[in-house]
Design an enzyme around this catalytic site. Structure first.
Site, PDB file in Angstrom:
ATOM      1  N   LYS A   8      76.584  44.931  75.540  1.00  0.00           N
ATOM      2  CA  LYS A   8      75.351  44.141  75.672  1.00  0.00           C
ATOM      3  C   LYS A   8      75.071  43.334  74.387  1.00  0.00           C
ATOM      4  O   LYS A   8      75.674  43.589  73.334  1.00  0.00           O
ATOM      5  CB  LYS A   8      74.188  45.083  76.016  1.00  0.00           C
ATOM      6  CG  LYS A   8      74.349  45.769  77.384  1.00  0.00           C
ATOM      7  CD  LYS A   8      73.097  46.581  77.738  1.00  0.00           C
ATOM      8  CE  LYS A   8      73.225  47.248  79.096  1.00  0.00           C
ATOM      9  NZ  LYS A   8      71.977  47.970  79.485  1.00  0.00           N
ATOM     10  N   TYR A  48      71.297  42.246  88.021  1.00  0.00           N
ATOM     11  CA  TYR A  48      70.429  43.425  88.028  1.00  0.00           C
ATOM     12  C   TYR A  48      69.402  43.373  89.170  1.00  0.00           C
ATOM     13  O   TYR A  48      68.324  43.967  89.060  1.00  0.00           O
ATOM     14  CB  TYR A  48      69.711  43.564  86.686  1.00  0.00           C
ATOM     15  CG  TYR A  48      70.546  44.226  85.595  1.00  0.00           C
ATOM     16  CD1 TYR A  48      70.916  45.575  85.688  1.00  0.00           C
ATOM     17  CD2 TYR A  48      70.938  43.534  84.459  1.00  0.00           C
ATOM     18  CE1 TYR A  48      71.656  46.191  84.697  1.00  0.00           C
ATOM     19  CE2 TYR A  48      71.687  44.151  83.446  1.00  0.00           C
ATOM     20  CZ  TYR A  48      72.038  45.483  83.573  1.00  0.00           C
ATOM     21  OH  TYR A  48      72.765  46.101  82.590  1.00  0.00           O
ATOM     22  N   PHE A  56      60.363  46.775  83.935  1.00  0.00           N
ATOM     23  CA  PHE A  56      61.141  46.263  82.802  1.00  0.00           C
ATOM     24  C   PHE A  56      62.103  45.147  83.189  1.00  0.00           C
ATOM     25  O   PHE A  56      62.906  44.705  82.366  1.00  0.00           O
ATOM     26  CB  PHE A  56      61.916  47.412  82.121  1.00  0.00           C
ATOM     27  CG  PHE A  56      62.826  48.194  83.041  1.00  0.00           C
ATOM     28  CD1 PHE A  56      64.081  47.709  83.401  1.00  0.00           C
ATOM     29  CD2 PHE A  56      62.424  49.426  83.536  1.00  0.00           C
ATOM     30  CE1 PHE A  56      64.916  48.432  84.240  1.00  0.00           C
ATOM     31  CE2 PHE A  56      63.268  50.158  84.379  1.00  0.00           C
ATOM     32  CZ  PHE A  56      64.510  49.656  84.728  1.00  0.00           C
ATOM     33  N   ARG A  84      80.310  56.834  82.428  1.00  0.00           N
ATOM     34  CA  ARG A  84      78.894  57.146  82.168  1.00  0.00           C
ATOM     35  C   ARG A  84      78.766  58.343  81.226  1.00  0.00           C
ATOM     36  O   ARG A  84      77.841  58.403  80.410  1.00  0.00           O
ATOM     37  CB  ARG A  84      78.133  57.329  83.476  1.00  0.00           C
ATOM     38  CG  ARG A  84      78.000  55.978  84.212  1.00  0.00           C
ATOM     39  CD  ARG A  84      77.236  56.071  85.507  1.00  0.00           C
ATOM     40  NE  ARG A  84      75.833  56.341  85.320  1.00  0.00           N
ATOM     41  CZ  ARG A  84      74.886  55.399  85.122  1.00  0.00           C
ATOM     42  NH1 ARG A  84      75.220  54.127  85.071  1.00  0.00           N
ATOM     43  NH2 ARG A  84      73.633  55.742  84.998  1.00  0.00           N
ATOM     44  N   THR A  90      70.724  56.725  79.309  1.00  0.00           N
ATOM     45  CA  THR A  90      70.126  55.391  79.182  1.00  0.00           C
ATOM     46  C   THR A  90      69.318  55.271  77.890  1.00  0.00           C
ATOM     47  O   THR A  90      69.399  54.265  77.189  1.00  0.00           O
ATOM     48  CB  THR A  90      69.200  55.129  80.392  1.00  0.00           C
ATOM     49  OG1 THR A  90      69.923  55.391  81.595  1.00  0.00           O
ATOM     50  CG2 THR A  90      68.697  53.700  80.401  1.00  0.00           C
ATOM     51  N   ARG A 101      76.172  55.209  73.323  1.00  0.00           N
ATOM     52  CA  ARG A 101      74.756  54.872  73.136  1.00  0.00           C
ATOM     53  C   ARG A 101      74.149  55.634  71.952  1.00  0.00           C
ATOM     54  O   ARG A 101      73.326  55.091  71.212  1.00  0.00           O
ATOM     55  CB  ARG A 101      73.975  55.105  74.427  1.00  0.00           C
ATOM     56  CG  ARG A 101      74.208  53.970  75.439  1.00  0.00           C
ATOM     57  CD  ARG A 101      73.617  54.264  76.784  1.00  0.00           C
ATOM     58  NE  ARG A 101      73.622  53.103  77.669  1.00  0.00           N
ATOM     59  CZ  ARG A 101      73.495  53.175  78.977  1.00  0.00           C
ATOM     60  NH1 ARG A 101      73.341  54.358  79.573  1.00  0.00           N
ATOM     61  NH2 ARG A 101      73.504  52.079  79.716  1.00  0.00           N
ATOM     62  N   ASN A 111      70.390  49.036  74.769  1.00  0.00           N
ATOM     63  CA  ASN A 111      71.174  50.267  74.710  1.00  0.00           C
ATOM     64  C   ASN A 111      72.690  50.063  74.716  1.00  0.00           C
ATOM     65  O   ASN A 111      73.433  50.906  75.214  1.00  0.00           O
ATOM     66  CB  ASN A 111      70.713  51.241  75.803  1.00  0.00           C
ATOM     67  CG  ASN A 111      70.877  50.691  77.206  1.00  0.00           C
ATOM     68  OD1 ASN A 111      71.370  49.582  77.380  1.00  0.00           O
ATOM     69  ND2 ASN A 111      70.498  51.474  78.192  1.00  0.00           N
ATOM     70  N   HIS A 114      76.580  48.774  79.320  1.00  0.00           N
ATOM     71  CA  HIS A 114      76.308  49.010  80.741  1.00  0.00           C
ATOM     72  C   HIS A 114      77.501  49.735  81.340  1.00  0.00           C
ATOM     73  O   HIS A 114      78.640  49.489  80.940  1.00  0.00           O
ATOM     74  CB  HIS A 114      76.125  47.669  81.471  1.00  0.00           C
ATOM     75  CG  HIS A 114      76.190  47.776  82.967  1.00  0.00           C
ATOM     76  ND1 HIS A 114      75.094  48.108  83.724  1.00  0.00           N
ATOM     77  CD2 HIS A 114      77.226  47.645  83.834  1.00  0.00           C
ATOM     78  CE1 HIS A 114      75.462  48.163  85.011  1.00  0.00           C
ATOM     79  NE2 HIS A 114      76.745  47.875  85.098  1.00  0.00           N
ATOM     80  N   GLU A 125      80.552  44.965  90.910  1.00  0.00           N
ATOM     81  CA  GLU A 125      80.229  44.455  89.569  1.00  0.00           C
ATOM     82  C   GLU A 125      81.443  43.873  88.862  1.00  0.00           C
ATOM     83  O   GLU A 125      81.320  42.870  88.138  1.00  0.00           O
ATOM     84  CB  GLU A 125      79.585  45.570  88.740  1.00  0.00           C
ATOM     85  CG  GLU A 125      78.199  45.930  89.265  1.00  0.00           C
ATOM     86  CD  GLU A 125      77.512  47.021  88.476  1.00  0.00           C
ATOM     87  OE1 GLU A 125      76.371  47.365  88.818  1.00  0.00           O
ATOM     88  OE2 GLU A 125      78.114  47.545  87.499  1.00  0.00           O
TER      89      GLU A 125
HETATM   90  P1  ATP Z   1      73.074  50.339  82.972  1.00  0.00           P
HETATM   91  O1  ATP Z   1      72.827  49.999  84.428  1.00  0.00           O
HETATM   92  O2  ATP Z   1      72.791  49.170  82.031  1.00  0.00           O
HETATM   93  O3  ATP Z   1      74.422  50.956  82.748  1.00  0.00           O
HETATM   94  P2  ATP Z   1      71.650  52.816  83.295  1.00  0.00           P
HETATM   95  O4  ATP Z   1      72.381  52.917  84.587  1.00  0.00           O
HETATM   96  O5  ATP Z   1      71.802  53.936  82.318  1.00  0.00           O
HETATM   97  O6  ATP Z   1      72.033  51.471  82.525  1.00  0.00           O
HETATM   98  P3  ATP Z   1      69.372  51.833  84.762  1.00  0.00           P
HETATM   99  O7  ATP Z   1      68.318  52.728  85.267  1.00  0.00           O
HETATM  100  O8  ATP Z   1      70.376  51.272  85.704  1.00  0.00           O
HETATM  101  O9  ATP Z   1      70.105  52.592  83.540  1.00  0.00           O
HETATM  102  O10 ATP Z   1      68.642  50.645  83.995  1.00  0.00           O
HETATM  103  C1  ATP Z   1      69.336  49.439  83.711  1.00  0.00           C
HETATM  104  C2  ATP Z   1      68.991  48.972  82.317  1.00  0.00           C
HETATM  105  O11 ATP Z   1      67.617  48.609  82.287  1.00  0.00           O
HETATM  106  C3  ATP Z   1      69.122  50.018  81.219  1.00  0.00           C
HETATM  107  O12 ATP Z   1      70.416  50.149  80.707  1.00  0.00           O
HETATM  108  C4  ATP Z   1      68.185  49.454  80.163  1.00  0.00           C
HETATM  109  O13 ATP Z   1      68.829  48.398  79.442  1.00  0.00           O
HETATM  110  C5  ATP Z   1      67.078  48.885  81.004  1.00  0.00           C
HETATM  111  N1  ATP Z   1      65.995  49.851  81.157  1.00  0.00           N
HETATM  112  C6  ATP Z   1      65.983  50.958  81.929  1.00  0.00           C
HETATM  113  N2  ATP Z   1      64.828  51.626  81.815  1.00  0.00           N
HETATM  114  C7  ATP Z   1      64.081  50.915  80.930  1.00  0.00           C
HETATM  115  C8  ATP Z   1      62.775  51.074  80.392  1.00  0.00           C
HETATM  116  N3  ATP Z   1      62.004  52.106  80.729  1.00  0.00           N
HETATM  117  N4  ATP Z   1      62.347  50.129  79.526  1.00  0.00           N
HETATM  118  C9  ATP Z   1      63.104  49.080  79.181  1.00  0.00           C
HETATM  119  N5  ATP Z   1      64.363  48.869  79.664  1.00  0.00           N
HETATM  120  C10 ATP Z   1      64.828  49.770  80.516  1.00  0.00           C
HETATM  121 MG    MG Z   2      72.438  51.326  85.991  1.00  0.00          MG
END
Ligand code: ATP
Ligand code: MG
Length: 140
Positions: A8, A48, A56, A84, A90, A101, A111, A114, A125
């Site tokens: 990212k 997304y 968010f 993962r 996350t 992370r 973070n 992805h 994806e």
């Molecule tokens: P990713 O999909 O990026 O691999 P993830 O699967 O761990 O991450 P998701 O729940 O899919 O988490 O959320 C997607 C992304 O949205 C997160 O990686 C983070 O960048 C952002 N995100 C998630 N929760 C929050 C939050 N509470 N506040 C701000 N950003 C958030």
């Molecule tokens: Mg995700």
């Protein structure tokens, strides 16, 4: 099995593309495709889309379009779950020691990486960022 990783914008700005890529390959993932690129706000919203109702969403899509990213198409047995595990929770404050992370993320929003969350989404994806021809050219 394939999964999509993205380094990212925060991690690109921290100059840790090499460190993150080294951890990915050391964990046994094969890189099928990799590029440095920028995506628009609209492309981030499309990628997304599953999160469009989340509070968010605006912050996330602004962030993902704020600077260069590095999408990486990966292949490995059990790639989705293993990737993962490698990246950690996350929220970096909750991520296990040694995870990408924990090492490189700044916050739950910024973070570092992805990872796809299912085998089906891994295929979708990878297809968002790479044509099949780009990946086949790099198979070995
Ligand atoms: P990713 O999909 O990026 O691999 P993830 O699967 O761990 O991450 P998701 O729940 O899919 O988490 O959320 C997607 C992304 O949205 C997160 O990686 C983070 O960048 C952002 N995100 C998630 N929760 C929050 C939050 N509470 N506040 C701000 N950003 C958030
Ligand atoms: Mg995700």
């Amino acid at each position: 099995m394939r999964t999509l990783a993205i380094i990212k914008p925060d991690a690109v700005r921290k100059n840790v593309i090499g460190e993150i890529t080294a951890k990915i390959t050391a964990a046994g993932f094969r890189i099928l495709g990799m590029k440095l690129m920028r995506i628009s706000k609209q492309q981030a919203e499309a990628f997304y889309a599953v999160h469009s109702e989340r509070p968010f969403f605006g912050e996330l899509t602004d962030f993902m379009s704020s600077g260069p990213i590095v999408p990486i198409a990966l292949e490995k047995d059990n790639a989705v779950e293993d990737f993962r595990t490698l990246i950690g929770s996350t929220n970096p404050a909750e991520a296990a020691e040694g995870t990408i992370r924990k090492l490189y993320a700044s916050s739950i929003g910024e973070n570092a990486v992805h990872g796809s969350d299912s085998e089906e989404n891994g295929k979708i994806e990878v297809g968002f960022y790479f044509s099949e021809a780009e990946l086949v050219a790099n198979e070995r």
